[in-house]
Design a protein around this motif. Structure first.
Motif, short mmCIF file in Angstrom:
data_model
loop_
_atom_site.label_atom_id
_atom_site.label_comp_id
_atom_site.label_asym_id
_atom_site.label_seq_id
_atom_site.Cartn_x
_atom_site.Cartn_y
_atom_site.Cartn_z
N THR A 274 0.99 -1.35 -0.14
CA THR A 274 0.19 0.05 -0.16
C THR A 274 0.92 1.17 0.07
O THR A 274 0.43 2.45 0.17
CB THR A 274 -0.85 0.03 1.21
OG1 THR A 274 -0.21 0.20 2.42
CG2 THR A 274 -1.73 -1.25 1.37
N PHE B 93 3.29 -0.67 4.45
CA PHE B 93 2.65 0.60 4.53
C PHE B 93 3.84 1.66 4.56
O PHE B 93 4.95 1.41 5.05
CB PHE B 93 1.58 0.71 5.41
CG PHE B 93 2.08 0.83 6.98
CD1 PHE B 93 2.18 1.90 7.50
CD2 PHE B 93 2.31 -0.36 7.64
CE1 PHE B 93 2.67 1.97 8.81
CE2 PHE B 93 2.58 -0.28 8.66
CZ PHE B 93 2.84 1.20 9.63
N VAL C 262 -1.37 3.67 8.41
CA VAL C 262 -2.33 3.04 7.80
C VAL C 262 -3.59 2.74 8.70
O VAL C 262 -3.49 2.82 9.93
CB VAL C 262 -1.44 1.26 7.69
CG1 VAL C 262 -1.35 1.01 9.05
CG2 VAL C 262 -2.29 0.37 6.90
#
Length: 332
Positions: free
Chosen positions: A17, A152, A156
Protein backbone atom coordinates in the motif's frame (compact mmCIF):
# COMPACT_ATOMS: atom_id res chain seq x y z
CA UNK A 1 21.95 -15.43 5.16
CA UNK A 2 21.51 -16.09 1.45
CA UNK A 3 18.52 -16.78 -0.74
CA UNK A 4 18.29 -19.35 -3.51
CA UNK A 5 18.94 -17.35 -6.68
CA UNK A 6 16.69 -19.61 -8.76
CA UNK A 7 13.74 -19.75 -6.35
CA UNK A 8 10.51 -18.04 -7.34
CA UNK A 9 9.04 -15.39 -5.06
CA UNK A 10 5.32 -15.06 -4.45
CA UNK A 11 4.42 -11.40 -4.04
CA UNK A 12 0.74 -12.31 -3.65
CA UNK A 13 1.48 -12.83 0.05
CA UNK A 14 2.13 -9.09 0.33
CA UNK A 15 -0.30 -6.21 -0.01
CA UNK A 16 1.80 -3.21 -0.98
CA UNK A 17 0.00 0.00 0.00
CA UNK A 18 3.03 2.29 -0.04
CA UNK A 19 1.96 4.02 -3.22
CA UNK A 20 -1.55 4.72 -2.03
CA UNK A 21 -0.78 7.87 -0.13
CA UNK A 22 -0.99 6.45 3.38
CA UNK A 23 -3.93 5.93 5.67
CA UNK A 24 -7.42 6.97 4.67
CA UNK A 25 -8.02 7.68 8.35
CA UNK A 26 -5.21 9.07 10.44
CA UNK A 27 -7.35 9.58 13.54
CA UNK A 28 -6.00 7.95 16.66
CA UNK A 29 -2.50 7.54 15.28
CA UNK A 30 0.20 6.59 17.74
CA UNK A 31 2.18 9.78 17.14
CA UNK A 32 5.59 10.44 15.65
CA UNK A 33 8.85 9.05 16.94
CA UNK A 34 9.74 5.49 17.86
CA UNK A 35 11.65 6.18 21.06
CA UNK A 36 8.96 8.27 22.79
CA UNK A 37 6.49 5.51 22.00
CA UNK A 38 8.74 2.93 23.58
CA UNK A 39 9.13 4.98 26.71
CA UNK A 40 5.43 5.50 27.28
CA UNK A 41 2.46 4.12 25.33
CA UNK A 42 -0.99 5.39 26.19
CA UNK A 43 -3.65 2.75 25.82
CA UNK A 44 -6.99 1.68 27.18
CA UNK A 45 -7.25 -1.27 29.54
CA UNK A 46 -10.20 -3.55 30.17
CA UNK A 47 -12.05 -0.81 31.99
CA UNK A 48 -11.80 1.49 28.99
CA UNK A 49 -9.95 4.09 31.09
CA UNK A 50 -6.61 5.45 29.94
CA UNK A 51 -3.48 4.46 31.81
CA UNK A 52 0.23 4.98 31.21
CA UNK A 53 2.36 1.94 30.76
CA UNK A 54 5.98 1.44 29.86
CA UNK A 55 5.55 -0.93 26.96
CA UNK A 56 8.73 -2.75 26.34
CA UNK A 57 9.10 -3.61 22.73
CA UNK A 58 6.80 -1.15 21.28
CA UNK A 59 9.51 -1.26 18.76
CA UNK A 60 8.87 -4.56 17.41
CA UNK A 61 5.22 -4.49 17.00
CA UNK A 62 3.85 -7.57 18.44
CA UNK A 63 7.27 -8.15 19.10
CA UNK A 64 6.39 -4.76 20.14
CA UNK A 65 2.68 -4.21 20.30
CA UNK A 66 1.42 -7.07 22.36
CA UNK A 67 -2.20 -8.11 22.37
CA UNK A 68 -4.42 -6.59 25.01
CA UNK A 69 -8.04 -7.22 25.72
CA UNK A 70 -10.27 -4.31 24.89
CA UNK A 71 -13.25 -3.13 26.86
CA UNK A 72 -15.47 -5.24 24.63
CA UNK A 73 -13.69 -8.34 25.87
CA UNK A 74 -12.41 -9.23 22.41
CA UNK A 75 -8.75 -9.79 21.75
CA UNK A 76 -7.10 -7.04 19.78
CA UNK A 77 -3.72 -5.45 19.57
CA UNK A 78 -2.88 -2.27 21.41
CA UNK A 79 -3.87 -0.57 18.20
CA UNK A 80 -7.37 -1.89 18.69
CA UNK A 81 -7.79 0.52 21.55
CA UNK A 82 -7.42 3.42 19.15
CA UNK A 83 -10.75 2.84 17.46
CA UNK A 84 -11.94 0.58 14.70
CA UNK A 85 -11.47 2.91 11.79
CA UNK A 86 -11.94 0.84 8.67
CA UNK A 87 -9.98 -1.05 6.09
CA UNK A 88 -6.35 -0.87 4.97
CA UNK A 89 -5.44 1.46 2.16
CA UNK A 90 -5.66 0.08 -1.36
CA UNK A 91 -2.86 -2.23 -2.38
CA UNK A 92 -0.98 -2.18 -5.67
CA UNK A 93 1.62 -4.93 -6.10
CA UNK A 94 2.51 -4.04 -9.69
CA UNK A 95 5.96 -2.60 -8.99
CA UNK A 96 6.74 -5.18 -6.31
CA UNK A 97 5.85 -8.06 -8.64
CA UNK A 98 8.13 -6.65 -11.33
CA UNK A 99 11.07 -6.16 -9.01
CA UNK A 100 10.79 -9.27 -6.84
CA UNK A 101 10.69 -12.36 -9.04
CA UNK A 102 13.45 -14.64 -7.77
CA UNK A 103 15.79 -15.30 -4.89
CA UNK A 104 18.45 -13.34 -6.77
CA UNK A 105 16.23 -10.29 -6.35
CA UNK A 106 15.94 -11.09 -2.64
CA UNK A 107 19.73 -11.11 -2.37
CA UNK A 108 19.81 -7.66 -3.98
CA UNK A 109 16.82 -5.76 -2.56
CA UNK A 110 15.43 -5.44 0.98
CA UNK A 111 11.77 -5.51 0.02
CA UNK A 112 12.32 -8.64 -2.06
CA UNK A 113 14.15 -10.26 0.85
CA UNK A 114 11.14 -9.55 3.04
CA UNK A 115 8.86 -11.16 0.44
CA UNK A 116 11.13 -14.22 0.50
CA UNK A 117 11.06 -14.30 4.31
CA UNK A 118 7.25 -14.20 4.33
CA UNK A 119 7.09 -16.97 1.72
CA UNK A 120 9.55 -19.10 3.69
CA UNK A 121 7.81 -18.67 7.04
CA UNK A 122 4.40 -19.50 5.60
CA UNK A 123 5.77 -22.42 3.59
CA UNK A 124 7.02 -23.92 6.85
CA UNK A 125 3.76 -23.56 8.73
CA UNK A 126 1.62 -24.63 5.77
CA UNK A 127 3.95 -27.50 4.94
CA UNK A 128 3.22 -29.48 8.08
CA UNK A 129 4.69 -27.37 10.85
CA UNK A 130 1.29 -26.12 11.91
CA UNK A 131 -0.64 -29.40 11.73
CA UNK A 132 1.98 -31.13 13.86
CA UNK A 133 1.66 -28.42 16.47
CA UNK A 134 -2.14 -28.19 16.28
CA UNK A 135 -2.45 -31.84 17.28
CA UNK A 136 -1.45 -30.74 20.78
CA UNK A 137 -4.18 -28.09 21.06
CA UNK A 138 -7.85 -28.96 21.53
CA UNK A 139 -10.12 -26.72 19.48
CA UNK A 140 -7.34 -25.41 17.23
CA UNK A 141 -7.97 -24.69 13.57
CA UNK A 142 -7.30 -27.88 11.60
CA UNK A 143 -4.87 -26.35 9.12
CA UNK A 144 -2.73 -23.29 8.63
CA UNK A 145 -4.30 -20.32 6.86
CA UNK A 146 -1.89 -18.12 4.94
CA UNK A 147 -2.19 -14.39 5.47
CA UNK A 148 -0.73 -11.29 3.86
CA UNK A 149 1.77 -8.81 5.17
CA UNK A 150 0.82 -5.22 4.42
CA UNK A 151 3.66 -2.92 3.40
CA UNK A 152 2.72 0.63 4.37
CA UNK A 153 4.47 3.96 4.51
CA UNK A 154 3.74 6.57 7.15
CA UNK A 155 0.27 5.58 8.30
CA UNK A 156 -2.20 2.77 7.82
CA UNK A 157 -5.79 2.03 8.81
CA UNK A 158 -6.56 -1.49 10.04
CA UNK A 159 -9.32 -3.48 11.66
CA UNK A 160 -7.44 -2.86 14.91
CA UNK A 161 -7.35 0.90 14.44
CA UNK A 162 -5.04 3.45 12.84
CA UNK A 163 -1.27 3.30 13.20
CA UNK A 164 1.77 5.14 11.97
CA UNK A 165 5.30 3.99 11.28
CA UNK A 166 6.36 4.44 14.91
CA UNK A 167 4.21 1.46 15.88
CA UNK A 168 6.69 -0.95 14.34
CA UNK A 169 5.55 -4.27 12.84
CA UNK A 170 2.42 -5.83 14.30
CA UNK A 171 -0.14 -8.56 13.78
CA UNK A 172 -3.79 -7.53 13.84
CA UNK A 173 -6.11 -10.40 14.77
CA UNK A 174 -9.11 -8.35 13.68
CA UNK A 175 -8.24 -8.65 10.00
CA UNK A 176 -5.56 -11.35 10.33
CA UNK A 177 -2.86 -9.33 8.65
CA UNK A 178 0.72 -8.47 9.51
CA UNK A 179 1.69 -4.80 9.03
CA UNK A 180 5.12 -3.27 8.57
CA UNK A 181 6.67 0.01 7.47
CA UNK A 182 10.04 -1.13 6.12
CA UNK A 183 11.73 1.97 7.57
CA UNK A 184 11.43 0.13 10.88
CA UNK A 185 14.58 -1.83 10.11
CA UNK A 186 16.61 1.38 10.10
CA UNK A 187 15.07 2.38 13.43
CA UNK A 188 15.97 -0.97 14.93
CA UNK A 189 19.64 -0.32 14.21
CA UNK A 190 19.80 3.43 14.82
CA UNK A 191 17.74 3.62 18.01
CA UNK A 192 18.33 0.21 19.56
CA UNK A 193 21.85 -0.44 18.37
CA UNK A 194 20.90 -3.79 16.88
CA UNK A 195 23.35 -5.25 14.38
CA UNK A 196 20.65 -5.87 11.82
CA UNK A 197 21.01 -8.16 8.83
CA UNK A 198 18.83 -10.51 6.78
CA UNK A 199 18.07 -12.99 9.57
CA UNK A 200 17.21 -10.18 11.98
CA UNK A 201 14.76 -8.84 9.41
CA UNK A 202 13.29 -12.29 8.96
CA UNK A 203 13.09 -12.85 12.74
CA UNK A 204 10.86 -9.78 13.05
CA UNK A 205 8.37 -11.19 10.53
CA UNK A 206 8.62 -14.77 11.84
CA UNK A 207 7.72 -13.49 15.31
CA UNK A 208 4.63 -11.75 13.92
CA UNK A 209 3.56 -14.87 12.06
CA UNK A 210 4.09 -16.74 15.31
CA UNK A 211 1.27 -14.62 16.69
CA UNK A 212 -0.90 -15.65 13.77
CA UNK A 213 -0.18 -19.29 14.64
CA UNK A 214 -1.19 -18.55 18.24
CA UNK A 215 -4.38 -16.95 16.95
CA UNK A 216 -5.23 -20.09 14.95
CA UNK A 217 -4.42 -22.33 17.90
CA UNK A 218 -6.60 -20.31 20.24
CA UNK A 219 -3.67 -19.49 22.50
CA UNK A 220 -4.03 -15.74 22.33
CA UNK A 221 -7.73 -15.85 23.18
CA UNK A 222 -6.87 -17.44 26.52
CA UNK A 223 -4.49 -14.70 27.61
CA UNK A 224 -5.72 -13.05 30.80
CA UNK A 225 -2.87 -11.25 32.58
CA UNK A 226 -1.25 -8.48 30.57
CA UNK A 227 1.59 -7.26 32.76
CA UNK A 228 4.11 -8.82 35.12
CA UNK A 229 7.18 -11.00 34.97
CA UNK A 230 5.15 -14.23 34.75
CA UNK A 231 2.10 -12.79 32.97
CA UNK A 232 0.31 -14.44 30.08
CA UNK A 233 1.47 -11.58 27.88
CA UNK A 234 5.13 -12.37 28.60
CA UNK A 235 4.49 -16.06 27.93
CA UNK A 236 2.74 -15.22 24.66
CA UNK A 237 5.66 -13.12 23.42
CA UNK A 238 8.30 -15.64 24.45
CA UNK A 239 6.35 -18.36 22.67
CA UNK A 240 6.26 -16.26 19.49
CA UNK A 241 10.04 -15.91 19.77
CA UNK A 242 10.31 -19.68 20.14
CA UNK A 243 8.13 -20.24 17.07
CA UNK A 244 10.39 -17.87 15.14
CA UNK A 245 13.37 -19.96 16.22
CA UNK A 246 11.66 -23.15 15.06
CA UNK A 247 11.19 -21.61 11.63
CA UNK A 248 14.89 -20.64 11.55
CA UNK A 249 15.77 -24.28 12.17
CA UNK A 250 13.74 -25.36 9.14
CA UNK A 251 14.37 -22.35 6.89
CA UNK A 252 16.98 -24.04 4.72
CA UNK A 253 14.90 -27.19 4.21
CA UNK A 254 12.56 -27.78 1.23
CA UNK A 255 8.89 -27.10 1.96
CA UNK A 256 5.67 -27.92 0.11
CA UNK A 257 7.64 -29.84 -2.49
CA UNK A 258 9.65 -26.76 -3.43
CA UNK A 259 13.38 -26.04 -2.96
CA UNK A 260 14.17 -23.95 0.10
CA UNK A 261 14.09 -20.21 -0.49
CA UNK A 262 16.96 -19.77 1.96
CA UNK A 263 20.17 -21.64 1.26
CA UNK A 264 22.45 -20.59 4.08
CA UNK A 265 22.20 -19.31 7.65
CA UNK A 266 25.55 -18.65 9.30
CA UNK A 267 26.51 -18.47 12.94
CA UNK A 268 26.99 -14.74 12.48
CA UNK A 269 23.37 -14.49 11.29
CA UNK A 270 22.18 -16.36 14.37
CA UNK A 271 24.31 -14.21 16.65
CA UNK A 272 22.74 -11.07 15.16
CA UNK A 273 19.22 -12.41 15.73
CA UNK A 274 20.04 -13.27 19.34
CA UNK A 275 21.60 -9.83 19.81
CA UNK A 276 18.35 -8.25 18.63
CA UNK A 277 16.26 -10.46 20.90
CA UNK A 278 18.31 -9.30 23.87
CA UNK A 279 18.01 -5.63 22.95
CA UNK A 280 14.24 -5.81 22.94
CA UNK A 281 13.91 -7.39 26.35
CA UNK A 282 11.82 -5.53 28.93
CA UNK A 283 14.71 -5.09 31.34
CA UNK A 284 17.15 -3.90 28.68
CA UNK A 285 14.79 -1.24 27.35
CA UNK A 286 13.75 0.00 30.79
CA UNK A 287 17.36 0.27 31.89
CA UNK A 288 18.89 1.68 28.72
CA UNK A 289 16.08 3.57 27.00
CA UNK A 290 13.79 4.35 29.91
CA UNK A 291 14.45 5.92 33.26
CA UNK A 292 17.08 3.39 34.24
CA UNK A 293 14.86 1.57 36.73
CA UNK A 294 13.80 -1.99 35.96
CA UNK A 295 10.26 -2.79 37.10
CA UNK A 296 9.31 -6.47 36.59
CA UNK A 297 5.68 -5.70 37.44
CA UNK A 298 5.39 -3.80 34.15
CA UNK A 299 6.98 -6.49 31.97
CA UNK A 300 4.95 -7.47 28.89
CA UNK A 301 7.46 -9.28 26.66
CA UNK A 302 10.12 -10.89 28.83
CA UNK A 303 13.69 -10.13 29.81
CA UNK A 304 16.67 -10.14 27.47
CA UNK A 305 17.79 -13.47 28.89
CA UNK A 306 14.34 -14.99 28.44
CA UNK A 307 14.01 -13.80 24.85
CA UNK A 308 17.41 -15.25 24.04
CA UNK A 309 16.51 -18.53 25.78
CA UNK A 310 13.22 -19.10 23.97
CA UNK A 311 14.48 -18.01 20.56
CA UNK A 312 17.39 -20.43 20.87
CA UNK A 313 15.13 -23.15 22.30
CA UNK A 314 13.05 -22.99 19.13
CA UNK A 315 16.09 -22.94 16.90
CA UNK A 316 17.99 -25.77 18.59
CA UNK A 317 15.00 -28.08 18.94
CA UNK A 318 13.24 -27.29 15.66
CA UNK A 319 10.14 -28.54 17.48
CA UNK A 320 7.26 -26.14 18.08
CA UNK A 321 5.84 -28.41 20.79
CA UNK A 322 8.89 -27.43 22.88
CA UNK A 323 7.62 -23.84 22.90
CA UNK A 324 4.98 -24.30 25.60
CA UNK A 325 5.86 -21.27 27.67
CA UNK A 326 2.44 -21.42 29.34
CA UNK A 327 3.30 -24.67 31.09
CA UNK A 328 6.85 -23.67 31.94
CA UNK A 329 7.37 -23.21 35.68
CA UNK A 330 10.55 -21.25 35.00
CA UNK A 331 10.69 -18.92 31.99
CA UNK A 332 14.44 -18.55 32.30
Amino acid sequence: MKYNDDANLDTSEVSDTRGSGGSVNAAGGLGAGLLPLVLGLLFRGRSGKFSWVVIILVVVGYFAISHVTGSSGTSTSVLGQLGRSGQPTQADNTDLAKECRTGADANAHLECAIVADINSVQDYWAGGGYTTLAAHYRGAAASYTSIDTVFFSGQVSTACGSADASAGPFYCPGDKLVYIDLSFYNDLKSQFGAEGGPLVNAYVLAHEYGHHVQDLLGTEAKVRTREGASSDSVRLELQADCYAGVWMNHATQPANGQPALITDITQADLDSAVDTAQRIGDDYIQKNLGGGTVNPDSFTHGTSAQRKLWLTTGYRSGDATQCDTFSAANLG
